[in-house]
Design a protein around this motif. Structure first.
Motif: not given
Ligand code: GLN
Length: 420
Positions: A42-44, A206-216, A225-232, A271-276
């Motif tokens: 799956a890809l989100c 979808v969960m991976a895409a949330t990290l890739a999307n800076g927590g949104k 989540l905040s963008t800084q948390v996702c980056r870390q 910034g682009q996508l989450g894949v699983a």
């Protein structure tokens, strides 16, 4: 029109379908009895579009893929400094259940191995939380990330608790070094519950895409989540997400990732996508054999490798420069980041300015980052210092800050400068 993307994913899976290498994890019956032929992908996108194929709705326990998400939650609750007191961020180069403690201060080396994950889990919902409340907090948060209510598979928990001596020993060691204060059995109980949360390949994308999307969360649009948390979190995933295969993974696939013993695998492209992917047979490092191969194919084919210099398209940032009756108008386009600003300023440095006014038209700029705009503002200020009248055209009000380094503001010019 049907989207071609699910067909594309299916093609990728068909390339790895015949590979029967590896073994299904057999330390608990729930995993040992899994059909080894399951294969899903799956890809989100960070815009919230989900594409999937194969066994993408078959449920399985999240296992170690829970680790980056719980790490992110701990960072969100406590901040990096506090979390760093109990867990490091260096790759261990060892198996997931190794007792990899930093030799100077005995902290687990990273949160992606069991020792680190058990330590991090103890922070959730406050250090004084009961196991029950802590587990519920994690379950509820995973549900937010997936965008649907997830449940804990009790039978997986029970089986895990009966065969988890190694994790108990890790927890005892953590207690011994004052990394955790919970009883070892409680610490492991929380961790085992977190690993037993049931997900599908689609949920994981979808969960991976949330990290890739800076927590949104890209589908529900909820900011979790905040963008800084996702980056870390992504940074640690990139160096430690694939256990002792992490270096080879980064070289071959180049996407921050995390695998789990049930056969799931996630990748996050910032910034682009989450894949699983989901395929239960594992290699010696405990990573899904066909999952790893599918990711290699996807990464090469789609140009997703983060370290690749191919497929990095830069549009010309200056669309055109136009001399109107009273002004030189510089029409910009595309993304205004540092690279773009550098190239614009480089080109403008030698420009023969015949007009008194210089107008910067940003109406076709699609994205402006802080550094890109800061450099451009400084360029404008220097033009003014050289005797020019400066202004910007910004019909959509995209420039939130027009204050120059000398405290003055760049004036906005309303009308379309090309029509003067
Ligand atoms: N529950 C498993 C364990 O802690 C998870 C490990 C994994 O997915 N690699 O042993």
């Amino acid at each position: 029109m049907d989207s071609p993307i699910p067909d594309y994913l299916e093609q990728i899976l068909s390339n790895v379908w015949d590979d029967t290498d590896g073994e299904v994890a057999d330390y608990i019956p729930e995993l040992a009895e899994t059909d080894p032929s399951y294969l899903g992908a799956a890809l989100c996108t960070t815009t919230g579009h989900l594409y999937s194929t194969g066994d993408c709705t078959v449920p399985f326990s999240i296992q170690s893929i829970s680790k980056p998400f719980v790490y992110a939650l701990a960072l969100e609750e406590y901040g990096l400094d506090k979390v760093r007191e109990i867990v490091g961020m260096e790759p261990s180069g060892e198996a997931f259940n190794e007792l990899s403690l930093n030799r100077y201060d005995n902290r687990p080396v990273n949160p992606m191995i069991n020792a680190g994950a058990i330590a991090v889990t103890q922070l959730i919902n406050g250090v004084d939380s009961s196991v029950e409340d802590r587990v519920e907090c994690i379950r509820a948060y995973f549900s937010q990330m997936a965008g649907r209510e997830l449940r804990i598979v009790e039978s997986v928990c029970e089986s895990e608790l009966g065969s988890t001596d190694r994790n108990y020993s890790l927890a005892h060691m953590l207690r011994n070094y004052d990394i955790i204060s919970d009883e070892a059995h409680d610490a492991v109980a929380t961790y085992v519950n977190q690993c037993a949360i049931e997900v599908t390949t689609e949920d994981l994308a979808v969960m991976a895409a949330t990290l890739a999307n800076g927590g949104k969360q890209p589908v529900t649009r909820e900011k979790i989540l905040s963008t800084q948390v996702c980056r870390q979190t992504l940074a640690v995933m990139s160096s430690a997400g694939m256990y002792d295969g992490a270096g080879r993974w980064m070289a071959a696939v180049g996407i921050p990732a995390k695998s789990g013993v049930s056969g799931g695998l996630i990748g996050c492209l910032p910034g682009q996508l989450g894949v699983a992917t989901y395929s239960p047979r594992l290699n010696e490092e405990g990573n899904s054999v066909r999952g790893v191969r599918a990711f290699e194919l996807l990464s090469n084919d789609m140009g997703l490798h983060l370290m690749s210099t191919e497929d990095r398209y830069n549009v010309h940032s200056i669309r055109n420069v136009e001399d109107t009756a009273d002004a030189t108008v510089i029409h910009l386009q595309g993304v205004l980041n540092f690279n773009a600003a550098e190239s614009i300023l480089y080109q403008l440095a030698d420009y023969e300015w015949d007009r008194r006014r210089v107008v910067l038209d940003v109406s076709r700029v699609t994205e402006t980052n802080r550094m890109g705009w800061k450099m451009m503002k400084e360029g404008l200020r220097r033009l003014r210092e050289a005797g020019k009248d400066i202004a910007v055209v910004d019909p959509d009000d995209n420039l939130t800050n027009r204050t120059l380094s000398d405290g003055t503001e760049v004036p906005v010019r309303d009308e379309d400068p090309a029509e003067n």
